[in-house]
Design a protein around this motif. Structure first.
Motif, short mmCIF file in Angstrom:
data_model
loop_
_atom_site.label_atom_id
_atom_site.label_comp_id
_atom_site.label_asym_id
_atom_site.label_seq_id
_atom_site.Cartn_x
_atom_site.Cartn_y
_atom_site.Cartn_z
N GLU A 123 -28.06 -8.24 -7.21
CA GLU A 123 -26.81 -8.24 -8.00
C GLU A 123 -25.66 -7.84 -7.08
OE1 GLU A 123 -26.52 -9.10 -11.20
OE2 GLU A 123 -28.66 -9.37 -11.48
N ARG A 124 -24.47 -8.36 -7.36
CA ARG A 124 -23.30 -8.05 -6.54
C ARG A 124 -22.24 -7.38 -7.40
NH1 ARG A 124 -21.32 -11.02 -1.49
NH2 ARG A 124 -19.25 -10.14 -1.23
N TYR A 125 -21.76 -6.22 -6.93
CA TYR A 125 -20.75 -5.43 -7.62
C TYR A 125 -19.58 -5.21 -6.67
CZ TYR A 125 -24.78 -4.31 -10.55
OH TYR A 125 -25.87 -4.39 -11.36
N GLN A 126 -18.49 -4.65 -7.21
CA GLN A 126 -17.36 -4.33 -6.35
C GLN A 126 -16.62 -3.11 -6.86
OE1 GLN A 126 -14.57 -7.56 -6.15
NE2 GLN A 126 -13.58 -6.99 -8.06
N ILE A 127 -15.94 -2.44 -5.92
CA ILE A 127 -15.02 -1.34 -6.25
C ILE A 127 -13.66 -1.79 -5.75
CG2 ILE A 127 -14.49 1.09 -5.98
CD1 ILE A 127 -17.42 1.51 -5.11
N CYS A 128 -12.66 -1.73 -6.63
CA CYS A 128 -11.31 -2.16 -6.29
C CYS A 128 -10.63 -1.14 -5.38
CB CYS A 128 -10.49 -2.33 -7.56
SG CYS A 128 -11.15 -3.61 -8.64
N PRO A 129 -9.67 -1.57 -4.56
CA PRO A 129 -9.01 -0.66 -3.61
C PRO A 129 -8.31 0.52 -4.28
CG PRO A 129 -8.21 -2.93 -3.34
CD PRO A 129 -9.22 -2.93 -4.43
N GLU A 130 -7.65 0.28 -5.41
CA GLU A 130 -6.96 1.40 -6.08
C GLU A 130 -7.97 2.42 -6.62
OE1 GLU A 130 -7.20 -2.16 -8.84
OE2 GLU A 130 -6.44 -1.84 -6.83
N ASP A 131 -9.15 1.95 -7.00
CA ASP A 131 -10.20 2.85 -7.47
C ASP A 131 -10.79 3.66 -6.32
OD1 ASP A 131 -9.88 2.06 -10.10
OD2 ASP A 131 -11.39 0.49 -9.95
N LEU A 132 -10.86 3.07 -5.13
CA LEU A 132 -11.36 3.80 -3.96
C LEU A 132 -10.47 5.00 -3.66
CD1 LEU A 132 -12.36 0.83 -1.66
CD2 LEU A 132 -13.91 2.55 -2.62
N GLY A 133 -9.16 4.83 -3.79
CA GLY A 133 -8.23 5.94 -3.58
C GLY A 133 -8.46 7.05 -4.59
N MET A 134 -8.65 6.67 -5.84
CA MET A 134 -8.91 7.67 -6.89
C MET A 134 -10.24 8.39 -6.65
SD MET A 134 -6.23 7.66 -8.70
CE MET A 134 -6.70 8.60 -10.13
N LEU A 135 -11.23 7.67 -6.16
CA LEU A 135 -12.54 8.26 -5.88
C LEU A 135 -12.46 9.25 -4.72
CD1 LEU A 135 -15.68 8.31 -6.17
CD2 LEU A 135 -15.71 6.42 -4.54
#
Length: 121
Positions: free
Chosen positions: A24-36
């Motif tokens: 399965e392929r998932y993704q994390i968006c760039p703005e969410d990476l900053g919040m993480l």
């Protein structure tokens, strides 16, 4: 828990991070990476939906209590990757990294029961 890697994380286009977990392929968006990484928020793990351009939330990504690891949660399954490795992939310093399944949090009551084989109460 599997002794081999459960999947891998890839640096993607436009600042995205892609996670490949058991086909399965998932993704994390760039703005969410900053919040993480910088706020410590739980962020959504996105997966393509039935329509080609539509993404849906399939899980959560968050920092461990120590802040040294990132936990990827999909349903009841948990995966873990060192925070520094995921950050290096997100920044493009590394092309990819592997991550592994976490052991289940629920312990088996039969293993810890004090009333087995002659134990007194």
């Amino acid at each position: 828990m599997s002794p081999c890697a459960a999947g891998h994380i890839l640096h993607g286009d436009e600042g995205r991070v892609y996670l490949c977990i058991w086909e399965e392929r998932y993704q994390i968006c760039p703005e969410d990476l900053g919040m993480l990484f910088f706020v410590g928020d739980h962020v959504p793990l996105m997966k393509k939906g039935p329509a080609l351009q539509v993404y849906q939330i399939s899980g959560l990504v968050y920092l461990s209590p120590s802040g040294q690891a990132v936990i990827i949660a999909i349903d009841k399954q948990r995966y873990m990757v060192p925070r520094a490795r995921l950050l290096a992939v997100a920044l493009g310093e590394e092309a990819s990294c592997d991550f592994f399944e976490m052991p289940e949090e629920n312990s088996d009551i039969e293993i810890i029961s004090p009333h087995k084989e002659g134990a007194t109460s």
